[in-house]
Write a protein that holds these residues in place. Structure first.
Motif, mmCIF file in Angstrom:
data_model
loop_
_atom_site.group_PDB
_atom_site.id
_atom_site.type_symbol
_atom_site.label_atom_id
_atom_site.label_comp_id
_atom_site.label_asym_id
_atom_site.label_seq_id
_atom_site.Cartn_x
_atom_site.Cartn_y
_atom_site.Cartn_z
ATOM 1 N N VAL A 178 -4.685 -9.901 -10.428
ATOM 2 C CA VAL A 178 -5.515 -10.218 -9.259
ATOM 3 C C VAL A 178 -6.164 -11.588 -9.419
ATOM 4 O O VAL A 178 -6.119 -12.423 -8.508
ATOM 5 N N VAL A 179 -6.770 -11.843 -10.578
ATOM 6 C CA VAL A 179 -7.456 -13.119 -10.812
ATOM 7 C C VAL A 179 -6.471 -14.277 -10.720
ATOM 8 O O VAL A 179 -6.770 -15.318 -10.108
ATOM 9 N N SER A 180 -5.290 -14.106 -11.291
ATOM 10 C CA SER A 180 -4.288 -15.187 -11.289
ATOM 11 C C SER A 180 -3.787 -15.489 -9.882
ATOM 12 O O SER A 180 -3.607 -16.654 -9.513
ATOM 13 N N ILE A 181 -3.555 -14.445 -9.076
ATOM 14 C CA ILE A 181 -3.107 -14.658 -7.698
ATOM 15 C C ILE A 181 -4.188 -15.385 -6.897
ATOM 16 O O ILE A 181 -3.914 -16.373 -6.190
ATOM 17 N N GLU A 352 1.985 -3.105 -6.554
ATOM 18 C CA GLU A 352 1.437 -2.806 -5.235
ATOM 19 C C GLU A 352 -0.085 -2.856 -5.248
ATOM 20 O O GLU A 352 -0.707 -3.463 -4.366
ATOM 21 N N LYS A 353 -0.701 -2.240 -6.251
ATOM 22 C CA LYS A 353 -2.160 -2.226 -6.291
ATOM 23 C C LYS A 353 -2.710 -3.641 -6.477
ATOM 24 O O LYS A 353 -3.649 -4.051 -5.779
ATOM 25 N N ALA A 354 -2.136 -4.398 -7.405
ATOM 26 C CA ALA A 354 -2.626 -5.755 -7.671
ATOM 27 C C ALA A 354 -2.504 -6.635 -6.438
ATOM 28 O O ALA A 354 -3.437 -7.376 -6.083
ATOM 29 N N CYS A 355 -1.372 -6.570 -5.745
ATOM 30 C CA CYS A 355 -1.165 -7.441 -4.582
ATOM 31 C C CYS A 355 -2.024 -7.020 -3.398
ATOM 32 O O CYS A 355 -2.526 -7.875 -2.654
ATOM 33 N N ARG A 375 1.893 -11.384 -2.590
ATOM 34 C CA ARG A 375 3.224 -11.120 -3.146
ATOM 35 C C ARG A 375 4.030 -12.414 -3.280
ATOM 36 O O ARG A 375 4.754 -12.605 -4.259
ATOM 37 N N ASP A 376 3.909 -13.302 -2.313
ATOM 38 C CA ASP A 376 4.607 -14.587 -2.396
ATOM 39 C C ASP A 376 4.137 -15.368 -3.625
ATOM 40 O O ASP A 376 4.959 -15.959 -4.346
ATOM 41 N N ILE A 377 2.832 -15.385 -3.843
ATOM 42 C CA ILE A 377 2.284 -16.122 -4.989
ATOM 43 C C ILE A 377 2.748 -15.491 -6.300
ATOM 44 O O ILE A 377 3.088 -16.196 -7.262
ATOM 45 N N LEU A 378 2.789 -14.155 -6.342
ATOM 46 C CA LEU A 378 3.215 -13.474 -7.571
ATOM 47 C C LEU A 378 4.691 -13.708 -7.856
ATOM 48 O O LEU A 378 5.069 -14.125 -8.963
ATOM 49 N N PHE A 379 5.546 -13.471 -6.863
ATOM 50 C CA PHE A 379 6.990 -13.519 -7.112
ATOM 51 C C PHE A 379 7.551 -14.935 -7.145
ATOM 52 O O PHE A 379 8.672 -15.156 -7.621
ATOM 53 N N SER A 380 6.782 -15.920 -6.674
ATOM 54 C CA SER A 380 7.224 -17.313 -6.773
ATOM 55 C C SER A 380 6.943 -17.908 -8.158
ATOM 56 O O SER A 380 7.425 -19.006 -8.473
ATOM 57 N N GLY A 381 6.151 -17.208 -8.968
ATOM 58 C CA GLY A 381 5.792 -17.720 -10.292
ATOM 59 C C GLY A 381 4.485 -18.491 -10.324
ATOM 60 O O GLY A 381 4.026 -18.891 -11.402
#
Length: 497
Positions: A178-181, A352-355, A375-381
């Protein structure tokens, strides 16, 4: 009466001074009475008595007080009887289910900080809150009193976002994600977390496996404003210090009064300067919030308390009837968390919970369609890149890999003795098993849950792996798992009538 100082290095349950029996008679004090001690500073302490470990004319003072009040071995201090503080009367008032004023609450909090109240008196305070509670105005005053006894962090960068889970569900490793996103999206989230008290792993217990969490308030401010996020242990700073004192008394009582929990959470958030807060409320059997009705009560409490304290608060009620993801325990949770940041899409419950939580915070910050953006931020790296920046800023390896985190070398298997479907999972028993294996102190200890609710199980399938750094602990944990059966398997047939 003047007494000569001797010190002793004992980690007692509560700091008190020791005076010879004969000197106590002269002073007119009994065991657990209070004395005022005047040297370079003046303070009040509880009294222990002895006629064997010290001589007449001496006073034994623990190291806790020596540094705090600038006392040296051999100093002479003036010792006089001190009356019972008024805060004891205010505690009795709350025991009689009467509303406390702001001044009365501040007096209780200050006397806890100054060790003027015994553990029994603090226990009475917590018990009165457990039985009689507080209204929201009292809780707001309680919150501000705890904040005012410690430090505050004043950020020059605004706004300040924060996130907190009230806990109660094992494996809830979403905080670094969560913090990183959120930080990767350009918002600032300085996250302070706790260590485990009765759980198998607090957030700081697994974050410290890959970076330093014991940061000063100045470091939290600098890293947060530069990088956008931080993952710090709240206990390393002097933020709402009374809360940490009270928690140590609360734990053996096995109670968590609503008023204390709300004030505890909010005091840390006010102290860190948060003006936007998301509260995760895991709900389900075996959690702190067993029903949806109770969860909605907490939502009302938090949002109204936020209004009183001048903070925008939103809440997310989440499923808590089984662990989040598969891993429970420091290294195991860290590995699972980092794997998701590296691009893994499983366990889906963690993703799911984190996003979803990060998405709510993004929308609080004015970013539309938050969950999709998260989700875009997570899966884009992007989130992984930001995570490694935070790790490096906190003294960790900037090239950290999930597989750097090794589970305990001793492994025990728990297999199903029949076929069917996972019917229930006992969260509290899983925590007990993980702690028996050594978590959270043994970083490699913990559990990997291989079957979750509703999944098909065949006889002989592995339900969970128990990891430990110590073989004997692992064996004990396995025996506990077999005896208490935390994962129950049932067929589709309930009863033949």
């Amino acid at each position: 009466m003047k007494l000569r100082v001797r010190t002793y290095d004992v980690d007692a349950s509560e700091p008190s001074v020791m005076i010879h029996d004969d000197d106590c008679i002269v002073l007119g004090v009994k065991e657990n009475d209070r004395v005022k001690i005047s040297g370079k500073s003046v303070w009040v302490s509880l009294v222990d008595r002895s006629d064997s470990v010290l001589e007449r004319g001496e006073i034994l003072i623990p190291n806790f007080y020596m540094g705090r009040y600038d006392i040296n071995e051999g100093d002479e201090v003036e010792v006089t009887h001190s009356p019972k503080p008024d805060s004891v009367m205010y505690i009795r008032k709350k025991m009689d289910n009467k509303k406390l004023t702001k001044e009365e609450i501040y007096a209780i909090v200050n006397d806890i900080l100054e060790s003027k109240l015994s553990k029994i008196e603090v226990s009475a305070w917590l018990t009165s809150l457990y039985i009689n509670g507080m209204d929201l105005d009292e809780i707001a005053n309680f919150t501000n009193a705890m904040v005012d006894t410690g430090d505050r962090i004043d950020f020059t960068r605004e706004p300040v976002f924060d996130f907190h889970s009230i806990g109660g569900v094992p494996g809830n490793k979403v905080t670094p994600i969560v913090v990183s996103i959120v930080a990767a999206a350009g918002l600032m989230l300085p996250k302070t977390s706790s260590r485990a008290i009765s759980s198998a792993c607090g957030t700081s217990d697994f974050v410290e496996t890959f970076c330093n969490v014991e940061l000063s308030a100045e470091q939290v401010k600098e890293i947060s404003e530069r990088v956008g996020g931080v993952l710090a242990w709240g206990g390393s700073m002097n933020l709402a210090p009374v809360d940490d004192i009270v928690i140590k008394v609360e734990h053996p009582l096995g109670i968590n009064p609503r008023a204390q929990m709300l004030a505890s959470i909010m005091s840390k958030k006010v102290a860190i300067g948060a003006n936007n807060l998301l509260v995760d409320i895991p709900m389900g059997p075996g959690t702190k919030v067993p029903t949806l009705e109770k969860a909605r009560e907490y939502v009302r409490d938090f949002t109204e308390l936020g209004r009183i304290l001048g903070m925008h608060i939103e809440c997310a009620i989440t499923y808590g009837d089984q662990p989040v993801g598969q891993a429970i325990g420091p290294n195991l949770e860290a590995r699972e968390c980092i794997r998701i940041l590296e691009g893994e899409k499983h366990p889906a419950s963690v993703v799911e919970k984190a996003c979803d939580l990060a998405g709510i915070i993004l929308e609080m910050g004015g970013i539309p369609d938050g969950a999709t953006k998260a989700r875009d931020i997570l899966f884009s790296g992007q989130a992984h890149k930001k995570f490694l920046e935070i790790v490096e800023a906190q003294g960790g390896n900037p090239n950290l890999k999930a597989d750097d985190l090794k589970p305990g070398q001793y492994v025990q298997e728990i297999v199903s003795v029949k076929s069917g479907y996972v019917h229930t999972i006992d969260n509290k028993m899983l925590v007990s098993i993980a702690r028996a294996a050594g978590a959270p102190n043994d970083k490699g200890a913990g559990l990997l849950i291989m079957k979750k609710k509703g999944q098909r199980v065949e006889k002989g399938d592995v339900l969970m792996y128990i990891h430990s750094d110590n073989e004997a602990k692992g064996v004990r944990a396995k025996e506990m798992a077999i005896r208490f059966n935390p994962i129950t398997i049932e067929g589709m047939l309930i009863e033949r009538a």
